[in-house]
Design a protein around this motif. Structure first.
Motif, short mmCIF file in Angstrom:
data_model
loop_
_atom_site.label_atom_id
_atom_site.label_comp_id
_atom_site.label_asym_id
_atom_site.label_seq_id
_atom_site.Cartn_x
_atom_site.Cartn_y
_atom_site.Cartn_z
N UNK A 12 0.83 -1.20 0.00
CA UNK A 12 0.00 0.00 0.00
C UNK A 12 0.86 1.25 0.00
N UNK A 13 1.93 1.20 0.77
CA UNK A 13 2.86 2.33 0.87
C UNK A 13 4.23 1.81 1.27
N UNK A 14 5.24 2.65 1.11
CA UNK A 14 6.62 2.24 1.37
C UNK A 14 7.00 2.53 2.82
N UNK A 15 7.40 1.49 3.56
CA UNK A 15 7.95 1.69 4.89
C UNK A 15 9.33 2.35 4.74
N UNK A 16 9.66 3.27 5.61
CA UNK A 16 10.87 4.07 5.45
C UNK A 16 12.15 3.24 5.48
N UNK A 17 12.13 2.10 6.17
CA UNK A 17 13.34 1.31 6.35
C UNK A 17 13.50 0.19 5.31
N UNK A 18 12.50 -0.04 4.49
CA UNK A 18 12.45 -1.24 3.65
C UNK A 18 13.25 -1.10 2.36
N UNK A 19 14.02 -2.15 2.02
CA UNK A 19 14.72 -2.18 0.74
C UNK A 19 14.35 -3.42 -0.07
N UNK A 20 13.23 -4.09 0.29
CA UNK A 20 12.75 -5.21 -0.49
C UNK A 20 12.13 -4.70 -1.79
N UNK A 142 4.17 5.38 12.99
CA UNK A 142 4.21 6.57 12.13
C UNK A 142 5.64 6.88 11.70
N UNK A 143 6.59 6.69 12.61
CA UNK A 143 7.98 7.00 12.28
C UNK A 143 8.54 6.04 11.23
N UNK A 144 7.92 4.85 11.10
CA UNK A 144 8.36 3.87 10.10
C UNK A 144 7.48 3.91 8.84
N UNK A 145 6.42 4.74 8.87
CA UNK A 145 5.46 4.86 7.76
C UNK A 145 4.73 3.54 7.51
N UNK A 146 4.34 2.87 8.59
CA UNK A 146 3.57 1.65 8.45
C UNK A 146 2.14 1.99 8.05
N UNK A 147 1.48 1.07 7.33
CA UNK A 147 0.13 1.31 6.83
C UNK A 147 -0.93 1.13 7.90
N UNK A 148 -0.59 0.42 9.00
CA UNK A 148 -1.58 0.17 10.03
C UNK A 148 -1.30 1.03 11.26
N UNK A 149 -2.25 1.04 12.19
CA UNK A 149 -2.06 1.77 13.44
C UNK A 149 -2.07 0.80 14.62
N UNK A 150 -1.86 1.33 15.80
CA UNK A 150 -1.75 0.51 17.00
C UNK A 150 -3.03 -0.27 17.28
N UNK A 151 -4.17 0.39 17.12
CA UNK A 151 -5.45 -0.28 17.39
C UNK A 151 -5.65 -1.45 16.45
N UNK A 152 -5.28 -1.27 15.17
CA UNK A 152 -5.42 -2.34 14.19
C UNK A 152 -4.50 -3.52 14.51
N UNK A 153 -3.30 -3.22 15.00
CA UNK A 153 -2.36 -4.28 15.36
C UNK A 153 -2.96 -5.18 16.44
N UNK A 154 -3.54 -4.57 17.46
CA UNK A 154 -4.09 -5.33 18.57
C UNK A 154 -5.38 -6.06 18.17
N UNK A 155 -6.22 -5.38 17.42
CA UNK A 155 -7.49 -6.00 17.00
C UNK A 155 -7.21 -7.19 16.09
N UNK A 156 -6.24 -7.03 15.22
CA UNK A 156 -5.88 -8.11 14.30
C UNK A 156 -5.46 -9.37 15.06
N UNK A 157 -4.62 -9.22 16.08
CA UNK A 157 -4.17 -10.38 16.84
C UNK A 157 -5.29 -10.98 17.68
N UNK A 158 -6.15 -10.14 18.19
CA UNK A 158 -7.29 -10.65 18.96
C UNK A 158 -8.14 -11.57 18.10
N UNK A 159 -8.32 -11.20 16.83
CA UNK A 159 -9.12 -12.01 15.91
C UNK A 159 -8.34 -13.20 15.36
#
Length: 400
Positions: A12-20, A142-159
């Motif tokens: 979806x978008x480029x993470x700032x650290x990624x070189x893949x 946000x500092x890594x430019x990830x496409x997800x947020x903290x709430x989504x990270x936790x909700x995803x694992x809960x499911x």
């Protein structure tokens, strides 16, 4: 036994650290999937009589593919290769792809769309999820430019944990703004979901990435190796207390939850890499596909594999075995070095490792094989783990 890696080069978008290798445009997605299917067909004889025991969807972001698109690729593997019963099939996924935030689309009870996502994955044979969490904190994401947020990270694992037992998550440590307390909280949150595998990497600065540019311009704090080491040691201590085995430098799994696919890499088993930028290995050669989606697609259309092939010398094989062996709990077998590479390689390894043994960074331990023959193993100590790549390079043979 062999493995198949399928590279899905879309994000979806480029993470700032990624070189893949990836593209943020999905315009060529349909053509790319057709090319992946065709490459699987073209290379079906490449592993000979090897049976496929693992299929791994990496990227990029494989969870951007629709379920029927993943189904087509899995079906193509089964059509063209001999596959064991119940192979490990891993899908790398981002949290935001595993949940749905559009309430207007929900026609059933809360969470029903997510339920279908996981149920559909299981229905096509996916039995392992690799979820790119990276951090549970909003400022880190946000500092890594990830496409997800903290709430989504936790909700995803809960499911996800309701539908999958075999889940690994990625976590990044050594972020300059991350205190030890904050890193500890990341780990505690991960443990609270009953995760059975964690892959954890130090934040590194790869050339030509956005992160590299930001640091050079003073917009991002430089990497602090001392902080990264502190985080790494804490990671080892906490995962051990939770019952994880530190079986590879960046990988921690509970018994029976080691990654079969990645372990095959470290143990030198053959595998085929499908897709742009994907690498392959057949014990004597390595090859890698072109890092360009359009060139890859066009070449496959013309029935030409767009790859570069390198035949490995004895020196190359030795160096790779030393590198991968030292990164794992299995270590480097001195018996194997002497038997397969010869006396000169054996003596080189003994001499070059001596100073690291004296400094407590390496150790020689003994084990026994199935026939009760003694095996001497060169391994990294806890003190040496963080420095393993540098140590291994000092043990390489640079000239044939």
């Amino acid at each position: 036994m062999g493995g198949i890696y399928i590279h899905i080069p879309f994000c979806k978008q480029a993470c700032f650290y990624c070189d893949f290798h990836f593209s943020t445009s999905l315009k060529k997605k349909e053509e790319l999937i057709q090319a992946l299917v065709k490459e699987l067909e073209i290379r079906k004889e490449e592993l000979g009589n090897q049976t496929i025991e693992t299929i791994y969807f990496g990227g990029g972001t494989p969870s951007l593919l629709a379920n029927d698109e993943l189904q087509v690729l899995i079906d193509s593997v089964y059509k063209n290769y001999s596959v064991i019963d119940n192979p490990e099939i891993t899908l790398e996924a981002n949290p935001d792809d595993l949940i749905d935030n559009d309430v207007s689309l929900r026609t059933q009870s809360m969470g029903s769309i997510e339920e279908r996502i996981f149920e559909n994955y299981r229905a096509i044979g996916i039995n392992r999820l690799s979820i790119g969490i990276q951090s549970f904190f909003e400022d880190d994401l946000k500092s890594m430019n990830r496409a997800h947020n903290s709430e989504e990270a936790k909700k995803c694992l809960q499911l996800a944990t309701q539908y999958f037992d075999n889940i690994t998550i990625d976590l990044i440590y050594g972020i300059p703004s991350m205190s030890l307390e904050k890193w500890n909280e990341n780990l505690e949150i991960a443990f609270s979901y009953g995760i059975n595998h964690i892959s954890s990497y130090a934040l590194t600065v790869e050339p030509k990435t956005a992160l590299d540019s930001f640091i050079k311009k003073g917009k991002y704090l430089p990497i602090d190796e001392t902080l990264a080491l502190e985080h790494f040691n804490h990671l080892i201590e906490k995962t051990k207390a939770e019952g994880f085995v530190h079986y590879e430098i960046s990988n921690f799994g509970k018994p029976d939850y080691f990654s079969k696919h990645n372990t095959s890499y470290w143990q030198g088993k053959p595998y085929i890499g499908i897709g742009p930028s994907a690498h392959s290995f057949n014990s004597s050669q390595r090859s890698w596909n072109v890092l360009n989606n359009s060139k890859y697609i066009q070449s496959i259309k013309n029935n030409v594999l767009p790859n570069t092939v390198e035949t490995l010398s004895k020196k190359d094989k030795y160096n790779e075995y030393v590198m991968t062996g030292l990164r794992t709990i299995w270590g480097v077998s001195l018996n194997k070095i002497e038997k397969e590479f010869g006396e000169a390689f054996f003596q080189h390894l003994k001499a070059s490792s001596e100073k690291y043994i004296k400094n407590g960074l390496l150790i020689i331990s003994s084990d026994f094989d199935a026939h009760q023959n003694r095996i001497d193993l060169l391994k990294t100590t806890q003190k040496g783990k963080f420095l393993v790549d540098g140590i291994a390079s000092e043990l390489f043979i640079l000239e044939s």
